[in-house]
Design a protein around this motif. Sequence first.
Motif, PDB file in Angstrom:
ATOM      1  N   THR A   1       0.837  -1.198   0.000  1.00 33.00           N
ATOM      2  CA  THR A   1       0.000   0.000   0.000  1.00 33.00           C
ATOM      3  C   THR A   1       0.871   1.247   0.000  1.00 33.00           C
ATOM      4  OG1 THR A   1      -1.729  -1.149   1.260  1.00 33.00           O
ATOM      5  CG2 THR A   1      -1.807   1.259   1.224  1.00 33.00           C
ATOM      6  N   LEU A   2       0.627   2.136  -0.954  1.00 31.53           N
ATOM      7  CA  LEU A   2       1.381   3.379  -1.030  1.00 31.53           C
ATOM      8  C   LEU A   2       0.899   4.361   0.037  1.00 31.53           C
ATOM      9  CD1 LEU A   2       1.502   3.931  -4.904  1.00 31.53           C
ATOM     10  CD2 LEU A   2       3.286   2.984  -3.439  1.00 31.53           C
ATOM     11  N   VAL A   3       1.847   4.985   0.729  1.00 35.63           N
ATOM     12  CA  VAL A   3       1.548   5.996   1.739  1.00 35.63           C
ATOM     13  C   VAL A   3       2.244   7.287   1.321  1.00 35.63           C
ATOM     14  CG1 VAL A   3       1.784   6.666   4.158  1.00 35.63           C
ATOM     15  CG2 VAL A   3       1.419   4.253   3.561  1.00 35.63           C
ATOM     16  N   ILE A   4       1.457   8.345   1.107  1.00 38.72           N
ATOM     17  CA  ILE A   4       2.030   9.605   0.646  1.00 38.72           C
ATOM     18  C   ILE A   4       1.701  10.709   1.655  1.00 38.72           C
ATOM     19  CG2 ILE A   4       2.148  11.274  -1.237  1.00 38.72           C
ATOM     20  CD1 ILE A   4       1.177   9.013  -3.084  1.00 38.72           C
ATOM     21  N   PRO A   5       2.641  11.060   2.533  1.00 42.87           N
ATOM     22  CA  PRO A   5       2.422  12.127   3.519  1.00 42.87           C
ATOM     23  C   PRO A   5       2.178  13.469   2.814  1.00 42.87           C
ATOM     24  CG  PRO A   5       4.282  10.752   4.136  1.00 42.87           C
ATOM     25  CD  PRO A   5       3.947  10.399   2.723  1.00 42.87           C
ATOM     26  N   LYS A   6       1.664  14.443   3.570  1.00 38.54           N
ATOM     27  CA  LYS A   6       1.291  15.719   2.952  1.00 38.54           C
ATOM     28  C   LYS A   6       2.487  16.591   2.581  1.00 38.54           C
ATOM     29  CE  LYS A   6       0.594  18.307   7.266  1.00 38.54           C
ATOM     30  NZ  LYS A   6      -0.352  19.164   8.038  1.00 38.54           N
ATOM     31  N   ASP A   7       3.612  16.432   3.298  1.00 33.42           N
ATOM     32  CA  ASP A   7       4.776  17.255   2.988  1.00 33.42           C
ATOM     33  C   ASP A   7       6.051  16.563   3.477  1.00 33.42           C
ATOM     34  OD1 ASP A   7       4.844  17.722   5.793  1.00 33.42           O
ATOM     35  OD2 ASP A   7       3.636  19.539   5.575  1.00 33.42           O
ATOM     36  N   PHE A   8       7.207  17.185   3.207  1.00 30.84           N
ATOM     37  CA  PHE A   8       8.491  16.591   3.566  1.00 30.84           C
ATOM     38  C   PHE A   8       8.611  16.375   5.074  1.00 30.84           C
ATOM     39  CE2 PHE A   8      11.545  17.488  -0.199  1.00 30.84           C
ATOM     40  CZ  PHE A   8      10.517  17.294  -1.114  1.00 30.84           C
ATOM     41  N   ASP A   9       8.180  17.363   5.855  1.00 34.06           N
ATOM     42  CA  ASP A   9       8.293  17.272   7.303  1.00 34.06           C
ATOM     43  C   ASP A   9       7.463  16.121   7.853  1.00 34.06           C
ATOM     44  OD1 ASP A   9       9.204  18.362   9.884  1.00 34.06           O
ATOM     45  OD2 ASP A   9       7.094  18.870  10.188  1.00 34.06           O
ATOM     46  N   THR A  10       6.258  15.943   7.314  1.00 34.91           N
ATOM     47  CA  THR A  10       5.393  14.853   7.760  1.00 34.91           C
ATOM     48  C   THR A  10       5.993  13.507   7.397  1.00 34.91           C
ATOM     49  OG1 THR A  10       3.435  16.259   7.498  1.00 34.91           O
ATOM     50  CG2 THR A  10       3.053  13.895   7.667  1.00 34.91           C
ATOM     51  N   TYR A  11       6.563  13.420   6.198  1.00 35.31           N
ATOM     52  CA  TYR A  11       7.237  12.173   5.803  1.00 35.31           C
ATOM     53  C   TYR A  11       8.330  11.836   6.817  1.00 35.31           C
ATOM     54  CZ  TYR A  11      10.033   8.728   3.301  1.00 35.31           C
ATOM     55  OH  TYR A  11      10.720   7.582   2.975  1.00 35.31           O
ATOM     56  N   THR A  12       9.144  12.826   7.142  1.00 35.48           N
ATOM     57  CA  THR A  12      10.250  12.610   8.075  1.00 35.48           C
ATOM     58  C   THR A  12       9.747  12.095   9.421  1.00 35.48           C
ATOM     59  OG1 THR A  12      11.498  14.390   7.008  1.00 35.48           O
ATOM     60  CG2 THR A  12      12.252  13.681   9.181  1.00 35.48           C
ATOM     61  N   LYS A  13       8.716  12.741   9.943  1.00 33.46           N
ATOM     62  CA  LYS A  13       8.161  12.340  11.243  1.00 33.46           C
ATOM     63  C   LYS A  13       7.577  10.926  11.186  1.00 33.46           C
ATOM     64  CE  LYS A  13       7.101  17.052  12.782  1.00 33.46           C
ATOM     65  NZ  LYS A  13       6.029  18.055  13.055  1.00 33.46           N
ATOM     66  N   GLN A  14       6.878  10.611  10.102  1.00 34.74           N
ATOM     67  CA  GLN A  14       6.271   9.287   9.975  1.00 34.74           C
ATOM     68  C   GLN A  14       7.336   8.201   9.800  1.00 34.74           C
ATOM     69  OE1 GLN A  14       2.597  10.702   7.253  1.00 34.74           O
ATOM     70  NE2 GLN A  14       2.465   8.592   7.905  1.00 34.74           N
ATOM     71  N   ALA A  15       8.399   8.533   9.068  1.00 31.11           N
ATOM     72  CA  ALA A  15       9.481   7.562   8.884  1.00 31.11           C
ATOM     73  C   ALA A  15      10.180   7.282  10.213  1.00 31.11           C
ATOM     74  CB  ALA A  15      10.479   8.084   7.859  1.00 31.11           C
ATOM     75  N   ILE A  16      10.405   8.325  10.991  1.00 31.55           N
ATOM     76  CA  ILE A  16      11.044   8.163  12.301  1.00 31.55           C
ATOM     77  C   ILE A  16      10.155   7.350  13.238  1.00 31.55           C
ATOM     78  CG2 ILE A  16      11.785   9.398  14.381  1.00 31.55           C
ATOM     79  CD1 ILE A  16      12.710  11.677  12.511  1.00 31.55           C
ATOM     80  N   ALA A  17       8.850   7.587  13.153  1.00 34.68           N
ATOM     81  CA  ALA A  17       7.900   6.881  14.016  1.00 34.68           C
ATOM     82  C   ALA A  17       7.664   5.442  13.570  1.00 34.68           C
ATOM     83  CB  ALA A  17       6.570   7.633  14.050  1.00 34.68           C
ATOM     84  N   GLY A  18       8.023   5.130  12.332  1.00 39.29           N
ATOM     85  CA  GLY A  18       7.784   3.785  11.815  1.00 39.29           C
ATOM     86  C   GLY A  18       6.359   3.589  11.343  1.00 39.29           C
ATOM     87  N   ASP A  19       5.756   4.653  10.823  1.00 39.53           N
ATOM     88  CA  ASP A  19       4.374   4.567  10.355  1.00 39.53           C
ATOM     89  C   ASP A  19       4.237   3.807   9.042  1.00 39.53           C
ATOM     90  OD1 ASP A  19       3.565   5.952  12.547  1.00 39.53           O
ATOM     91  OD2 ASP A  19       3.300   7.879  11.535  1.00 39.53           O
TER      92      ASP A  19
END
Length: 277
Positions: free
Chosen positions: A58-76
């Motif tokens: 499943t593709l997950v596309i965060p709303k912006d670069f900062d959100t991607y970073t936070k989600q990647a760190i959190a393991g989302d």
Amino acid sequence: MRKILMVCLFLILVMAPAMGIAAEIKFGLLPRLPEKQLIEMFTPLAKYLEKETGMKVTLVIPKDFDTYTKQAIAGDFDIGFTNPNIYITVKKASPQVEPLALASEPGPGTKLVGVFITLADSPIKSIKELKGKKISFVDVGSAAGYVAQMLELEKAGIKKDDIKIEFAGKPPKVGEAVRDGKADAGGMPEPVFKRLPFEYMLKVIGKTAPLPNWPMHTTKKTDKAVAAKVKEALLKLKPLTATAERALKDANLEGFVPTTDKDFDIMRDAAKAAGVF
């Protein structure tokens, strides 16, 4: 017998999460382009990974670069595809993260290069002439749309306070800002610049030193067995092969090659020089 099989299947589905068996791979994408465009670009790769791993992707596309970073760190999500600057940021915050493979693009291959652009008829001819100018960049987390350019400006003797910085959010928007006269110059990844439909209206006045291209990476919650399967599948997509073309052509990629975290030390050096690491 059929009833027994049905019961067994039901028990497997119910117990899978508790047993740590992944039924789905969440695939995070850095939102450098509009969501619809990214879905079209990466759906063939997602389908390929489904076939190779036997799991839904499943593709997950965060709303912006900062959100991607936070989600990647959190393991989302389980695997992510991002620029090298955000990768080192995620790795620093979450040491368990590892690169699985390095992307290769038509033209630049496994190297990432950024450009400085101005209007074709602009009197500005070099990076040294950007002092005091308004410059549009992609995002503070963009490797070849901000960080690498800031290092080149430093080399040219231009400090951050010597220019007016604006962030456009996505690479094509940088080109639009320069085209429309909203910025004197812009900084963006070279491959994106070359695909702008109005490229002829702009010119390149300088390039950045090459950095490692985008890695596919794990997160702190990625199952090791899943990571191994994805890595194996990605490395089967050798550059310029028919299999790679089917899975990656829409994503403007030509394949994946082996990589290690050490390959990104040059990105760390650039980020430190730019004051963002």
